[in-house]
Design a protein around this motif. Sequence first.
Motif, PDB file in Angstrom:
ATOM      1  N   PHE A   1       0.690  -1.266   0.031  1.00  0.00           N
ATOM      2  CA  PHE A   1       0.004   0.115  -0.043  1.00  0.00           C
ATOM      3  C   PHE A   1       0.805   1.334  -0.139  1.00  0.00           C
ATOM      4  N   SER A   2       2.159   1.263   0.666  1.00  0.00           N
ATOM      5  CA  SER A   2       2.951   2.514   0.770  1.00  0.00           C
ATOM      6  C   SER A   2       3.479   2.674  -0.661  1.00  0.00           C
ATOM      7  N   ILE A   3       3.855   1.477  -1.390  1.00  0.00           N
ATOM      8  CA  ILE A   3       4.652   1.735  -2.573  1.00  0.00           C
ATOM      9  C   ILE A   3       3.415   2.355  -3.483  1.00  0.00           C
ATOM     10  N   PHE A   4       2.280   1.828  -3.687  1.00  0.00           N
ATOM     11  CA  PHE A   4       1.158   2.445  -4.126  1.00  0.00           C
ATOM     12  C   PHE A   4       0.904   3.903  -4.060  1.00  0.00           C
ATOM     13  N   LEU A   5       1.102   4.182  -2.756  1.00  0.00           N
ATOM     14  CA  LEU A   5       0.708   5.844  -2.607  1.00  0.00           C
ATOM     15  C   LEU A   5       1.949   6.405  -3.193  1.00  0.00           C
ATOM     16  N   GLY A   6       3.116   5.904  -2.935  1.00  0.00           N
ATOM     17  CA  GLY A   6       4.415   6.490  -3.642  1.00  0.00           C
ATOM     18  C   GLY A   6       4.175   6.716  -5.000  1.00  0.00           C
ATOM     19  N   VAL A   7       3.874   5.841  -5.851  1.00  0.00           N
ATOM     20  CA  VAL A   7       3.543   5.944  -7.271  1.00  0.00           C
ATOM     21  C   VAL A   7       2.371   6.911  -7.488  1.00  0.00           C
ATOM     22  N   ALA A   8       1.382   6.798  -6.890  1.00  0.00           N
ATOM     23  CA  ALA A   8       0.380   7.766  -7.017  1.00  0.00           C
ATOM     24  C   ALA A   8       0.981   9.252  -6.806  1.00  0.00           C
ATOM     25  N   GLN A   9       1.777   9.467  -5.741  1.00  0.00           N
ATOM     26  CA  GLN A   9       2.037  10.876  -5.734  1.00  0.00           C
ATOM     27  C   GLN A   9       3.215  11.341  -6.710  1.00  0.00           C
ATOM     28  N   VAL A  10       3.987  10.300  -7.183  1.00  0.00           N
ATOM     29  CA  VAL A  10       4.791  10.718  -8.154  1.00  0.00           C
ATOM     30  C   VAL A  10       3.999  11.123  -9.501  1.00  0.00           C
ATOM     31  N   GLN A  11       3.110  10.442 -10.102  1.00  0.00           N
ATOM     32  CA  GLN A  11       2.188  10.631 -10.934  1.00  0.00           C
ATOM     33  C   GLN A  11       1.610  11.950 -10.693  1.00  0.00           C
ATOM     34  N   ALA A  12       0.933  12.243  -9.876  1.00  0.00           N
ATOM     35  CA  ALA A  12       0.261  13.398  -9.594  1.00  0.00           C
ATOM     36  C   ALA A  12       0.969  14.796  -9.620  1.00  0.00           C
ATOM     37  N   ALA A  13       2.431  14.489  -9.417  1.00  0.00           N
ATOM     38  CA  ALA A  13       3.527  15.699  -9.533  1.00  0.00           C
ATOM     39  C   ALA A  13       4.117  15.809 -10.715  1.00  0.00           C
ATOM     40  N   GLU A  14       3.650  15.102 -11.781  1.00  0.00           N
ATOM     41  CA  GLU A  14       4.351  15.360 -13.185  1.00  0.00           C
ATOM     42  C   GLU A  14       4.052  16.712 -13.568  1.00  0.00           C
ATOM     43  N   PRO A  15       4.873  17.467 -14.171  1.00  0.00           N
ATOM     44  CA  PRO A  15       4.558  18.319 -14.983  1.00  0.00           C
ATOM     45  C   PRO A  15       3.569  18.702 -16.079  1.00  0.00           C
ATOM     46  N   LYS A  16       2.744  19.674 -16.378  1.00  0.00           N
ATOM     47  CA  LYS A  16       1.836  19.800 -17.431  1.00  0.00           C
ATOM     48  C   LYS A  16       2.696  19.783 -18.779  1.00  0.00           C
ATOM     49  N   SER A  17       1.870  19.592 -19.766  1.00  0.00           N
ATOM     50  CA  SER A  17       2.629  19.467 -21.111  1.00  0.00           C
ATOM     51  C   SER A  17       3.364  20.825 -21.490  1.00  0.00           C
ATOM     52  N   VAL A  18       4.415  20.600 -22.467  1.00  0.00           N
ATOM     53  CA  VAL A  18       5.312  21.355 -22.920  1.00  0.00           C
ATOM     54  C   VAL A  18       4.966  21.551 -24.513  1.00  0.00           C
ATOM     55  N   HIS A  19       4.788  22.792 -25.157  1.00  0.00           N
ATOM     56  CA  HIS A  19       4.390  22.639 -26.478  1.00  0.00           C
ATOM     57  C   HIS A  19       5.624  23.517 -26.972  1.00  0.00           C
ATOM     58  N   GLN A  20       6.135  22.963 -28.354  1.00  0.00           N
ATOM     59  CA  GLN A  20       7.211  23.783 -28.895  1.00  0.00           C
ATOM     60  C   GLN A  20       6.673  24.493 -30.116  1.00  0.00           C
ATOM     61  N   ILE A  21       7.110  25.954 -30.198  1.00  0.00           N
ATOM     62  CA  ILE A  21       6.649  26.540 -31.268  1.00  0.00           C
ATOM     63  C   ILE A  21       8.140  26.969 -32.224  1.00  0.00           C
ATOM     64  N   MET A  22       8.291  26.575 -33.449  1.00  0.00           N
ATOM     65  CA  MET A  22       9.512  26.606 -34.203  1.00  0.00           C
ATOM     66  C   MET A  22       9.656  28.215 -34.699  1.00  0.00           C
ATOM     67  N   ILE A  23      10.653  28.661 -34.540  1.00  0.00           N
ATOM     68  CA  ILE A  23      10.924  29.924 -35.200  1.00  0.00           C
ATOM     69  C   ILE A  23      11.630  29.691 -36.512  1.00  0.00           C
ATOM     70  N   LYS A  24      11.099  30.026 -37.657  1.00  0.00           N
ATOM     71  CA  LYS A  24      11.747  29.769 -39.006  1.00  0.00           C
ATOM     72  C   LYS A  24      11.770  31.152 -40.078  1.00  0.00           C
ATOM     73  N   SER A  25      12.955  31.560 -40.116  1.00  0.00           N
ATOM     74  CA  SER A  25      13.062  32.700 -41.017  1.00  0.00           C
ATOM     75  C   SER A  25      12.457  33.745 -40.235  1.00  0.00           C
ATOM     76  N   ILE A  26      11.443  34.212 -40.677  1.00  0.00           N
ATOM     77  CA  ILE A  26      10.636  35.438 -39.961  1.00  0.00           C
ATOM     78  C   ILE A  26       9.172  35.038 -39.861  1.00  0.00           C
ATOM     79  N   SER A  27       9.035  33.741 -39.248  1.00  0.00           N
ATOM     80  CA  SER A  27       7.596  33.353 -39.076  1.00  0.00           C
ATOM     81  C   SER A  27       7.570  32.402 -37.858  1.00  0.00           C
ATOM     82  N   PHE A  28       6.583  32.176 -37.013  1.00  0.00           N
ATOM     83  CA  PHE A  28       6.347  31.235 -36.122  1.00  0.00           C
ATOM     84  C   PHE A  28       5.637  29.902 -36.544  1.00  0.00           C
ATOM     85  N   ASP A  29       6.007  29.006 -36.284  1.00  0.00           N
ATOM     86  CA  ASP A  29       5.355  27.612 -36.851  1.00  0.00           C
ATOM     87  C   ASP A  29       5.007  26.781 -35.488  1.00  0.00           C
TER      88      ASP A  29
END
Length: 108
Positions: A8-36
Amino acid sequence: MIKLFFVFSIFLGVAQVQAAEPKSVHQIMIKSISFDPKTITIKSGESIEWMNESLTQHSATADDSKTFDTGLIEPQKKSKQTQFTTAGTYLYHCSVHGKTMHATIVVE
């Protein structure tokens, strides 16, 4: 009983790690003189980082000059992550090239 507590302690530890995961990070590429992409939709709490694939410096600067500003991003480098926590539409541009180089972020 001790084994059950240990499992049960191991399960709680895994649940806490999963809850602490960061939100998504999106990438925008800068190409020449535009954003993509030119328009991106993300969820509140998610972040964006800009990757400068061009040969000159660029920035991603909010049109209101207050909300966010990556500062100059060197060629072949990426910006720090910018997190968006408030829903809305954010217009931005490159401070080097002005509003001719612009894009939009929609936060839901």
